[in-house]
Write an enzyme that holds these catalytic residues in place. Structure first.
Site, PDB file in Angstrom:
ATOM      1  N   LYS A 106       6.226  -1.401   5.337  1.00 20.41           N
ATOM      2  CA  LYS A 106       6.024  -2.837   5.341  1.00 20.41           C
ATOM      3  C   LYS A 106       6.437  -3.145   6.673  1.00 20.41           C
ATOM      4  O   LYS A 106       7.401  -2.734   7.259  1.00 20.41           O
ATOM      5  CB  LYS A 106       7.049  -3.532   4.461  1.00 20.41           C
ATOM      6  CG  LYS A 106       6.443  -4.716   4.497  1.00 20.41           C
ATOM      7  CD  LYS A 106       5.602  -5.113   3.129  1.00 20.41           C
ATOM      8  CE  LYS A 106       4.907  -6.573   3.199  1.00 20.41           C
ATOM      9  NZ  LYS A 106       4.088  -5.847   1.464  1.00 20.41           N
TER      10      LYS A 106
HETATM   11  N1  GLU Z   1       0.608  -7.419   1.836  1.00 22.91           N
HETATM   12  C1  GLU Z   1       0.238  -6.739   0.188  1.00 22.91           C
HETATM   13  C2  GLU Z   1       1.084  -6.889  -0.241  1.00 22.91           C
HETATM   14  O1  GLU Z   1       2.103  -6.735  -0.946  1.00 22.91           O
HETATM   15  C3  GLU Z   1      -1.035  -5.833   0.862  1.00 22.91           C
HETATM   16  C4  GLU Z   1      -0.731  -4.819   1.258  1.00 22.91           C
HETATM   17  C5  GLU Z   1      -1.816  -3.766   1.624  1.00 22.91           C
HETATM   18  O2  GLU Z   1      -3.096  -4.788   1.838  1.00 22.91           O
HETATM   19  O3  GLU Z   1      -1.321  -2.993   3.014  1.00 22.91           O
HETATM   20  O4  GLU Z   1       0.569  -5.481  -1.906  1.00 22.91           O
END
Ligand code: GLU
Length: 420
Positions: A106
Protein backbone atom coordinates in the site's frame (compact mmCIF):
# COMPACT_ATOMS: atom_id res chain seq x y z
CA UNK A 1 -3.93 8.25 28.99
CA UNK A 2 -6.02 6.57 26.27
CA UNK A 3 -3.83 4.60 23.87
CA UNK A 4 -3.77 5.86 20.29
CA UNK A 5 -5.60 3.58 17.84
CA UNK A 6 -3.08 1.68 15.72
CA UNK A 7 -4.72 -0.37 12.96
CA UNK A 8 -1.64 -2.61 12.64
CA UNK A 9 -2.32 -3.89 16.21
CA UNK A 10 -5.73 -4.99 14.88
CA UNK A 11 -4.02 -6.94 12.09
CA UNK A 12 -1.61 -8.67 14.48
CA UNK A 13 -4.43 -9.61 16.85
CA UNK A 14 -6.52 -11.29 14.15
CA UNK A 15 -3.46 -13.06 12.69
CA UNK A 16 -2.55 -14.42 16.13
CA UNK A 17 -6.09 -15.75 16.75
CA UNK A 18 -6.18 -17.38 13.29
CA UNK A 19 -2.73 -18.92 13.88
CA UNK A 20 -3.92 -20.39 17.19
CA UNK A 21 -6.91 -22.07 15.51
CA UNK A 22 -4.67 -23.37 12.70
CA UNK A 23 -2.26 -24.76 15.31
CA UNK A 24 0.68 -22.69 14.06
CA UNK A 25 3.65 -22.00 16.29
CA UNK A 26 4.99 -18.47 16.87
CA UNK A 27 7.79 -19.36 14.51
CA UNK A 28 5.37 -20.31 11.71
CA UNK A 29 3.88 -16.82 11.67
CA UNK A 30 6.85 -14.73 12.84
CA UNK A 31 7.73 -13.48 9.35
CA UNK A 32 4.08 -12.62 8.55
CA UNK A 33 4.11 -10.07 11.38
CA UNK A 34 6.70 -7.81 9.75
CA UNK A 35 6.29 -5.83 6.51
CA UNK A 36 9.01 -6.86 4.06
CA UNK A 37 9.92 -3.34 2.92
CA UNK A 38 9.02 0.22 3.93
CA UNK A 39 9.92 3.36 2.06
CA UNK A 40 9.23 6.89 3.31
CA UNK A 41 9.74 9.66 0.79
CA UNK A 42 9.73 13.47 0.69
CA UNK A 43 7.90 14.95 -2.27
CA UNK A 44 8.79 18.56 -3.10
CA UNK A 45 6.14 20.27 -5.21
CA UNK A 46 6.01 23.74 -6.76
CA UNK A 47 2.54 24.93 -5.74
CA UNK A 48 0.33 27.10 -7.94
CA UNK A 49 1.18 30.19 -5.85
CA UNK A 50 4.90 29.71 -6.58
CA UNK A 51 5.86 28.40 -3.13
CA UNK A 52 7.51 25.00 -2.56
CA UNK A 53 5.76 22.48 -0.35
CA UNK A 54 7.24 19.16 0.71
CA UNK A 55 4.68 16.34 1.12
CA UNK A 56 5.42 13.04 2.88
CA UNK A 57 4.68 9.74 1.15
CA UNK A 58 5.02 6.03 1.86
CA UNK A 59 5.11 2.73 -0.03
CA UNK A 60 5.05 -0.34 2.14
CA UNK A 61 5.24 -3.93 0.92
CA UNK A 62 3.85 -6.25 3.54
CA UNK A 63 4.42 -9.48 1.62
CA UNK A 64 5.60 -10.75 -1.74
CA UNK A 65 5.44 -14.43 -0.77
CA UNK A 66 2.55 -15.25 -3.15
CA UNK A 67 3.46 -12.82 -5.92
CA UNK A 68 4.24 -9.15 -6.53
CA UNK A 69 3.00 -6.70 -3.89
CA UNK A 70 -0.39 -5.25 -4.84
CA UNK A 71 -2.42 -2.41 -3.39
CA UNK A 72 -3.66 1.11 -3.74
CA UNK A 73 -2.27 4.57 -3.16
CA UNK A 74 -4.16 6.84 -0.79
CA UNK A 75 -4.07 10.65 -0.86
CA UNK A 76 -5.50 11.78 2.49
CA UNK A 77 -4.48 14.16 5.32
CA UNK A 78 -4.52 11.33 7.93
CA UNK A 79 -2.11 9.01 6.05
CA UNK A 80 0.64 7.74 8.38
CA UNK A 81 3.07 4.80 8.51
CA UNK A 82 0.93 2.66 10.87
CA UNK A 83 -2.10 3.08 8.65
CA UNK A 84 -0.22 2.24 5.43
CA UNK A 85 1.37 -0.76 7.17
CA UNK A 86 -2.06 -2.11 8.17
CA UNK A 87 -3.55 -1.42 4.73
CA UNK A 88 -0.60 -3.27 3.12
CA UNK A 89 -1.13 -6.30 5.36
CA UNK A 90 -4.87 -6.34 4.65
CA UNK A 91 -3.98 -6.47 0.93
CA UNK A 92 -1.84 -9.59 1.55
CA UNK A 93 -4.76 -11.38 3.18
CA UNK A 94 -7.32 -9.99 0.70
CA UNK A 95 -5.37 -11.31 -2.31
CA UNK A 96 -4.92 -14.63 -0.51
CA UNK A 97 -8.59 -15.07 0.38
CA UNK A 98 -9.68 -14.60 -3.25
CA UNK A 99 -6.62 -16.62 -4.34
CA UNK A 100 -5.06 -14.24 -6.84
CA UNK A 101 -1.27 -14.48 -7.25
CA UNK A 102 -0.23 -11.36 -5.36
CA UNK A 103 1.21 -10.32 -2.05
CA UNK A 104 0.16 -7.06 -0.42
CA UNK A 105 1.38 -3.48 -0.47
CA UNK A 106 0.00 0.00 0.00
CA UNK A 107 1.09 3.57 -0.49
CA UNK A 108 -0.04 6.97 0.61
CA UNK A 109 0.72 10.66 0.51
CA UNK A 110 -0.22 13.00 3.36
CA UNK A 111 -2.25 15.62 1.51
CA UNK A 112 -5.82 16.86 1.09
CA UNK A 113 -6.80 16.55 -2.59
CA UNK A 114 -9.95 18.64 -2.00
CA UNK A 115 -7.68 21.62 -1.31
CA UNK A 116 -5.29 21.06 -4.24
CA UNK A 117 -5.55 22.00 -7.91
CA UNK A 118 -5.30 19.37 -10.64
CA UNK A 119 -1.78 20.63 -11.45
CA UNK A 120 -0.68 20.19 -7.85
CA UNK A 121 -2.19 16.70 -7.61
CA UNK A 122 -0.45 15.68 -10.84
CA UNK A 123 2.87 17.08 -9.59
CA UNK A 124 2.51 15.09 -6.34
CA UNK A 125 1.64 11.91 -8.28
CA UNK A 126 4.63 12.30 -10.61
CA UNK A 127 7.25 13.10 -7.98
CA UNK A 128 5.89 10.41 -5.65
CA UNK A 129 6.12 7.88 -8.50
CA UNK A 130 9.71 8.89 -9.21
CA UNK A 131 10.53 8.50 -5.51
CA UNK A 132 9.05 4.98 -5.22
CA UNK A 133 10.11 3.89 -8.74
CA UNK A 134 12.90 1.59 -7.47
CA UNK A 135 10.23 -0.49 -5.66
CA UNK A 136 7.39 -0.69 -8.18
CA UNK A 137 6.99 -2.47 -11.51
CA UNK A 138 4.70 -5.09 -13.10
CA UNK A 139 6.71 -7.94 -11.52
CA UNK A 140 7.45 -6.20 -8.23
CA UNK A 141 4.69 -4.04 -6.86
CA UNK A 142 1.62 -2.78 -8.67
CA UNK A 143 -0.23 0.26 -7.26
CA UNK A 144 -3.92 1.09 -7.86
CA UNK A 145 -6.47 3.69 -6.75
CA UNK A 146 -7.56 4.05 -3.13
CA UNK A 147 -9.16 6.84 -1.07
CA UNK A 148 -8.42 10.22 -2.70
CA UNK A 149 -6.95 8.85 -5.95
CA UNK A 150 -8.60 7.82 -9.23
CA UNK A 151 -7.99 6.67 -12.80
CA UNK A 152 -6.46 10.02 -13.80
CA UNK A 153 -3.83 9.74 -11.04
CA UNK A 154 -3.08 6.15 -12.15
CA UNK A 155 -2.58 7.46 -15.71
CA UNK A 156 0.01 9.98 -14.47
CA UNK A 157 1.77 7.25 -12.47
CA UNK A 158 1.88 5.01 -15.56
CA UNK A 159 3.24 7.87 -17.67
CA UNK A 160 5.89 8.89 -15.14
CA UNK A 161 7.12 5.31 -14.70
CA UNK A 162 7.15 4.79 -18.48
CA UNK A 163 9.14 8.03 -19.00
CA UNK A 164 11.72 6.88 -16.45
CA UNK A 165 12.00 3.46 -18.17
CA UNK A 166 12.07 4.95 -21.66
CA UNK A 167 9.20 2.79 -22.91
CA UNK A 168 5.50 2.24 -22.31
CA UNK A 169 4.82 0.06 -19.22
CA UNK A 170 1.07 -0.55 -18.93
CA UNK A 171 1.25 -3.21 -16.22
CA UNK A 172 2.95 -1.04 -13.57
CA UNK A 173 -0.36 0.21 -12.20
CA UNK A 174 -4.04 -0.79 -12.38
CA UNK A 175 -7.25 1.24 -12.33
CA UNK A 176 -5.92 3.27 -15.27
CA UNK A 177 -8.00 5.19 -17.81
CA UNK A 178 -9.31 2.86 -20.55
CA UNK A 179 -7.10 4.62 -23.15
CA UNK A 180 -4.01 3.47 -21.24
CA UNK A 181 -4.93 -0.18 -20.87
CA UNK A 182 -7.43 0.20 -18.03
CA UNK A 183 -9.93 -2.65 -17.66
CA UNK A 184 -13.58 -2.10 -18.47
CA UNK A 185 -15.47 -2.71 -15.26
CA UNK A 186 -12.57 -1.70 -12.95
CA UNK A 187 -14.25 1.53 -11.86
CA UNK A 188 -17.35 -0.32 -10.57
CA UNK A 189 -15.49 -3.45 -9.45
CA UNK A 190 -15.22 -2.86 -5.69
CA UNK A 191 -18.86 -1.76 -5.43
CA UNK A 192 -19.98 -4.63 -7.66
CA UNK A 193 -18.12 -7.08 -5.43
CA UNK A 194 -19.79 -5.53 -2.37
CA UNK A 195 -23.16 -6.00 -4.07
CA UNK A 196 -22.42 -9.68 -4.88
CA UNK A 197 -21.29 -10.20 -1.28
CA UNK A 198 -24.41 -8.53 0.13
CA UNK A 199 -26.51 -10.80 -2.07
CA UNK A 200 -24.58 -13.86 -0.88
CA UNK A 201 -24.89 -13.08 2.82
CA UNK A 202 -28.59 -12.12 2.62
CA UNK A 203 -29.20 -15.34 0.74
CA UNK A 204 -27.57 -17.39 3.50
CA UNK A 205 -29.60 -15.56 6.14
CA UNK A 206 -32.85 -15.98 4.17
CA UNK A 207 -33.37 -12.23 3.87
CA UNK A 208 -34.67 -11.07 0.45
CA UNK A 209 -32.75 -8.24 -1.29
CA UNK A 210 -36.00 -6.64 -2.42
CA UNK A 211 -37.12 -4.01 0.10
CA UNK A 212 -34.30 -4.72 2.61
CA UNK A 213 -32.97 -1.49 4.13
CA UNK A 214 -29.33 -0.44 3.92
CA UNK A 215 -27.27 2.51 5.15
CA UNK A 216 -24.02 3.32 3.37
CA UNK A 217 -21.27 5.38 4.97
CA UNK A 218 -19.17 7.05 2.26
CA UNK A 219 -20.03 8.33 -1.21
CA UNK A 220 -16.62 7.98 -2.85
CA UNK A 221 -16.08 5.46 -5.63
CA UNK A 222 -16.92 2.43 -3.47
CA UNK A 223 -19.89 3.91 -1.57
CA UNK A 224 -21.55 5.47 -4.59
CA UNK A 225 -21.21 2.41 -6.85
CA UNK A 226 -22.45 0.18 -4.01
CA UNK A 227 -25.45 2.48 -3.48
CA UNK A 228 -26.28 2.40 -7.20
CA UNK A 229 -25.98 -1.38 -7.56
CA UNK A 230 -27.84 -2.22 -4.32
CA UNK A 231 -30.61 0.18 -5.37
CA UNK A 232 -30.77 -1.57 -8.77
CA UNK A 233 -31.12 -4.91 -6.95
CA UNK A 234 -34.18 -3.60 -5.10
CA UNK A 235 -32.49 -2.80 -1.78
CA UNK A 236 -34.00 0.23 -0.06
CA UNK A 237 -30.98 2.48 0.58
CA UNK A 238 -32.24 4.75 3.36
CA UNK A 239 -29.01 6.62 4.19
CA UNK A 240 -25.82 7.75 2.49
CA UNK A 241 -23.04 10.03 3.72
CA UNK A 242 -19.86 11.81 2.69
CA UNK A 243 -17.30 13.87 4.64
CA UNK A 244 -19.89 16.60 5.25
CA UNK A 245 -22.48 14.29 6.86
CA UNK A 246 -25.36 12.07 5.80
CA UNK A 247 -28.83 12.13 4.30
CA UNK A 248 -31.65 9.89 5.52
CA UNK A 249 -35.09 8.94 4.30
CA UNK A 250 -36.70 5.94 6.06
CA UNK A 251 -38.79 5.37 2.91
CA UNK A 252 -35.62 4.99 0.81
CA UNK A 253 -33.48 7.59 -0.97
CA UNK A 254 -33.83 8.28 -4.68
CA UNK A 255 -30.27 7.00 -5.27
CA UNK A 256 -30.01 7.84 -9.01
CA UNK A 257 -31.07 11.43 -8.21
CA UNK A 258 -28.61 11.74 -5.30
CA UNK A 259 -25.72 10.33 -7.36
CA UNK A 260 -26.54 12.56 -10.35
CA UNK A 261 -26.52 15.60 -8.05
CA UNK A 262 -23.19 14.55 -6.48
CA UNK A 263 -21.49 14.00 -9.81
CA UNK A 264 -22.86 17.20 -11.37
CA UNK A 265 -20.20 19.20 -9.51
CA UNK A 266 -17.10 17.90 -7.66
CA UNK A 267 -17.80 20.49 -4.94
CA UNK A 268 -21.31 19.19 -4.14
CA UNK A 269 -21.53 17.85 -0.58
CA UNK A 270 -24.43 15.89 0.88
CA UNK A 271 -24.98 18.46 3.65
CA UNK A 272 -26.41 20.71 0.92
CA UNK A 273 -28.64 18.06 -0.70
CA UNK A 274 -32.34 18.84 -0.43
CA UNK A 275 -35.29 16.61 -1.38
CA UNK A 276 -38.69 15.78 0.03
CA UNK A 277 -38.59 13.38 2.98
CA UNK A 278 -34.80 13.72 3.33
CA UNK A 279 -33.33 14.71 6.69
CA UNK A 280 -29.71 15.43 7.56
CA UNK A 281 -27.77 13.25 9.98
CA UNK A 282 -24.15 12.95 11.10
CA UNK A 283 -21.83 10.14 10.02
CA UNK A 284 -22.03 8.75 13.57
CA UNK A 285 -25.84 8.73 13.46
CA UNK A 286 -25.81 6.91 10.13
CA UNK A 287 -23.93 3.99 11.68
CA UNK A 288 -26.55 3.61 14.40
CA UNK A 289 -29.66 3.65 12.18
CA UNK A 290 -32.32 0.92 12.34
CA UNK A 291 -31.43 -0.85 9.07
CA UNK A 292 -30.87 -4.47 8.07
CA UNK A 293 -27.56 -3.88 6.28
CA UNK A 294 -24.86 -1.41 7.21
CA UNK A 295 -22.12 -0.77 4.65
CA UNK A 296 -19.17 1.22 6.01
CA UNK A 297 -17.47 2.42 2.80
CA UNK A 298 -15.19 5.15 4.13
CA UNK A 299 -12.19 4.84 6.47
CA UNK A 300 -10.84 2.64 9.29
CA UNK A 301 -11.94 2.68 12.91
CA UNK A 302 -15.54 3.83 12.30
CA UNK A 303 -17.20 1.06 14.33
CA UNK A 304 -15.35 0.87 17.61
CA UNK A 305 -15.79 0.25 21.34
CA UNK A 306 -17.48 3.66 21.58
CA UNK A 307 -20.43 2.92 19.28
CA UNK A 308 -20.58 -0.86 18.68
CA UNK A 309 -23.20 -1.34 21.39
CA UNK A 310 -25.48 1.14 19.57
CA UNK A 311 -25.32 -0.54 16.14
CA UNK A 312 -28.80 -1.75 15.15
CA UNK A 313 -27.96 -3.38 11.78
CA UNK A 314 -28.24 -7.19 11.52
CA UNK A 315 -25.51 -7.42 8.90
CA UNK A 316 -22.38 -5.34 8.31
CA UNK A 317 -20.71 -5.61 4.89
CA UNK A 318 -17.28 -4.01 5.17
CA UNK A 319 -16.70 -2.11 1.94
CA UNK A 320 -13.96 0.00 3.59
CA UNK A 321 -10.67 -1.45 4.80
CA UNK A 322 -10.57 -1.92 8.57
CA UNK A 323 -13.82 -0.10 9.48
CA UNK A 324 -14.39 -2.29 12.58
CA UNK A 325 -11.91 -2.50 15.46
CA UNK A 326 -11.28 -5.83 17.21
CA UNK A 327 -13.02 -4.52 20.38
CA UNK A 328 -16.11 -3.70 18.30
CA UNK A 329 -15.90 -7.13 16.66
CA UNK A 330 -16.28 -8.77 20.08
CA UNK A 331 -19.21 -6.57 21.10
CA UNK A 332 -21.00 -7.13 17.77
CA UNK A 333 -20.45 -10.89 17.91
CA UNK A 334 -22.12 -10.91 21.35
CA UNK A 335 -25.04 -8.97 19.86
CA UNK A 336 -25.34 -11.50 17.03
CA UNK A 337 -24.47 -9.04 14.27
CA UNK A 338 -23.07 -10.82 11.20
CA UNK A 339 -20.00 -9.10 9.73
CA UNK A 340 -18.70 -9.87 6.25
CA UNK A 341 -15.05 -8.82 6.60
CA UNK A 342 -13.28 -6.27 4.43
CA UNK A 343 -10.70 -8.69 3.02
CA UNK A 344 -13.58 -10.62 1.43
CA UNK A 345 -16.32 -8.02 0.91
CA UNK A 346 -14.23 -5.36 -0.83
CA UNK A 347 -11.92 -7.68 -2.77
CA UNK A 348 -13.74 -7.00 -6.06
CA UNK A 349 -11.46 -4.02 -6.76
CA UNK A 350 -8.22 -5.93 -6.56
CA UNK A 351 -9.73 -8.90 -8.42
CA UNK A 352 -10.47 -6.70 -11.43
CA UNK A 353 -7.07 -5.03 -10.97
CA UNK A 354 -5.65 -8.52 -11.41
CA UNK A 355 -7.72 -8.92 -14.61
CA UNK A 356 -6.36 -5.57 -15.83
CA UNK A 357 -2.74 -6.61 -15.17
CA UNK A 358 -3.28 -10.00 -16.82
CA UNK A 359 -4.65 -8.24 -19.93
CA UNK A 360 -1.77 -5.70 -19.89
CA UNK A 361 1.02 -8.25 -19.70
CA UNK A 362 -0.57 -10.34 -22.46
CA UNK A 363 -1.63 -7.33 -24.58
CA UNK A 364 -5.19 -8.58 -24.84
CA UNK A 365 -8.49 -7.02 -23.90
CA UNK A 366 -11.65 -8.55 -22.44
CA UNK A 367 -15.17 -7.15 -22.69
CA UNK A 368 -17.19 -5.98 -19.69
CA UNK A 369 -19.40 -9.06 -19.66
CA UNK A 370 -16.36 -11.32 -19.33
CA UNK A 371 -14.88 -9.13 -16.57
CA UNK A 372 -18.13 -9.05 -14.56
CA UNK A 373 -18.75 -12.78 -14.98
CA UNK A 374 -15.24 -13.72 -13.89
CA UNK A 375 -15.51 -11.29 -10.97
CA UNK A 376 -18.78 -12.88 -9.83
CA UNK A 377 -17.27 -16.35 -10.08
CA UNK A 378 -14.33 -15.42 -7.83
CA UNK A 379 -16.41 -13.45 -5.31
CA UNK A 380 -19.05 -16.19 -5.03
CA UNK A 381 -16.54 -18.97 -4.65
CA UNK A 382 -14.46 -17.06 -2.05
CA UNK A 383 -17.65 -16.26 -0.12
CA UNK A 384 -18.75 -19.92 -0.19
CA UNK A 385 -15.35 -21.13 1.11
CA UNK A 386 -15.30 -18.56 3.91
CA UNK A 387 -18.91 -19.31 4.89
CA UNK A 388 -18.29 -23.07 5.00
CA UNK A 389 -15.09 -22.86 7.01
CA UNK A 390 -16.58 -20.35 9.47
CA UNK A 391 -19.49 -22.73 10.08
CA UNK A 392 -17.20 -25.72 10.42
CA UNK A 393 -15.08 -23.92 13.02
CA UNK A 394 -18.09 -22.19 14.59
CA UNK A 395 -16.25 -18.90 14.09
CA UNK A 396 -17.21 -15.45 12.76
CA UNK A 397 -16.78 -14.86 9.02
CA UNK A 398 -13.72 -12.66 9.66
CA UNK A 399 -11.99 -15.61 11.27
CA UNK A 400 -13.11 -17.89 8.42
CA UNK A 401 -11.53 -15.50 5.92
CA UNK A 402 -8.28 -15.18 7.90
CA UNK A 403 -7.99 -18.95 8.36
CA UNK A 404 -8.07 -19.41 4.58
CA UNK A 405 -5.82 -16.43 3.83
CA UNK A 406 -3.23 -17.02 6.54
CA UNK A 407 -2.88 -20.68 5.57
CA UNK A 408 -2.22 -19.71 1.93
CA UNK A 409 0.39 -17.12 2.96
CA UNK A 410 2.13 -19.42 5.45
CA UNK A 411 2.08 -22.35 2.99
CA UNK A 412 3.71 -20.16 0.31
CA UNK A 413 6.31 -18.92 2.77
CA UNK A 414 7.15 -22.40 3.94
CA UNK A 415 7.31 -23.80 0.38
CA UNK A 416 9.81 -21.06 -0.47
CA UNK A 417 11.67 -21.52 2.84
CA UNK A 418 13.86 -18.80 4.31
CA UNK A 419 16.63 -17.50 2.07
CA UNK A 420 19.64 -17.97 2.22
N1 GLU B 1 -7.39 0.10 -3.01
C1 GLU B 1 -8.15 -1.07 -3.30
C2 GLU B 1 -8.20 -1.99 -2.10
O1 GLU B 1 -8.02 -1.57 -0.98
C3 GLU B 1 -7.71 -1.75 -4.58
C4 GLU B 1 -6.32 -2.28 -4.60
C5 GLU B 1 -5.86 -2.79 -5.97
O2 GLU B 1 -6.67 -2.84 -6.88
O3 GLU B 1 -4.69 -3.11 -6.06
O4 GLU B 1 -8.50 -3.15 -2.22
Amino acid sequence: MEQKYNPYDNVLKVVKSAADILGYSDSDIEAVKYPERELKVSIPVRMDDGTTHVFTGYRIQHSTSRGPAKGGIRFHPDVNADEVRALAAWMTFKCAVVNIPYGGGKGGVVCDPSKLSENEIRAIARRYTAAIAPLIGPDQDIPAPDVGTNAAVMGWIMDTYSMLKGHCVHGVVTGKPLELGGAVGRNDATGRGVMFTTRNILDKLDIPMEGTTAAIQGAGNVGSVTARLLHEEGVKVTALSDVSGGIYNPEGLDIPAVLAWLSADRKHLLKDYQAEGVSHISNEELLELPVTVLVPAALENQINAGNAEKIQAKVIVEAANGPTTSEADEILARKGVVIVPDILANAGGVVVSYFEWVQNIQSVSWNEETVNEKLKEIMDSAFASVWELAREKDAPLRMGAYLIALKRVVDAKSARAIWP
